[in-house]
Design a protein around this motif. Structure first.
Motif: not given
Length: 207
Positions: A27-36
């Motif tokens: 759910r948190l990951m889906s709220r960002f344009d990019s993830v590391f």
């Protein structure tokens, strides 16, 4: 078209590796344009979610574990490899089937995960197993964030030691197979959401 609202436009979320991470992780990951995803985090046996995930079956919550082995001395999570201890690849698919075979979407999705839950995964860096599982989950949930290989120098939101659920407003319970018997069980692996809701899991995460 983007399905999910952005939390911090232009920012990159820094997350720990997780194997079939909790619903709130995605759910948190889906709220960002990019993830590391930081596979170089120092190995810490207290970080159970790197190689364990929780499901619910008739007796209650069950933790499934992929055993790992690591070299001696201080190491990073990417140095730890999937072990053959206990022949976990025999018991884990059975545990998932016992818990979810009657859920609406188990048969539709399980074949996508079974190649990971096999003896072929023995010897892989555990973070590579996490990454392969994560790729399948993001495809199913249509999470279109960019997975970056280098930590940006600015615009970073660091969640490596955070409670993922604390950043977003609490989500409502979703339909679970055993909710009528046990009530809603929070904090489970994203597999619980996928097997129970199928394509509607995207709508739930976007709330």
């Amino acid at each position: 078209m983007r399905h999910y609202p952005l939390l911090y436009p232009g920012a990159t979320a820094v997350l720990p590796p997780q194997l079939f991470g909790a619903v709130e992780y995605y759910r948190l990951m889906s709220r960002f344009d990019s993830v590391f995803v930081d596979a170089s985090m120092r190995f810490d046996k207290r970080m159970k979610s790197v190689h364990r995930f929780s499901i619910v079956d008739a007796p209650g919550v069950q933790t499934l574990t992929v055993p790992v082995s690591k070299p001696a001395g201080p190491v990073r999570w990417c140095d730890a490899t999937v072990s053959d201890h206990g022949k976990w690849w025999l018991s884990m698919p059975n545990a998932l089937a016992t818990a979810y075979s009657r859920s609406p979407f188990f048969e539709y999705y399980i074949d996508r995960f079974l190649p990971l839950l096999s003896q072929d995964s023995v010897g892989l860096p555990v973070t590579e197993l996490c990454a392969r599982a994560d790729s399948i989950v993001r495809q199913i949930l249509d999470i279109d964030c960019s997975m970056v290989d280098v930590l940006p120098s600015a615009g970073v939101k660091d969640y490596r030691r955070s409670d993922f659920g604390a950043e977003l407003a609490p989500a409502s319970p979703y339909w679970q197979l055993r909710a009528s018997e046990r009530g809603f069980t929070p904090g489970l692996s994203v597999l619980d959401l996928i097997f129970n809701l199928g394509p509607e899991a995207c709508l739930y995460l976007a709330e």
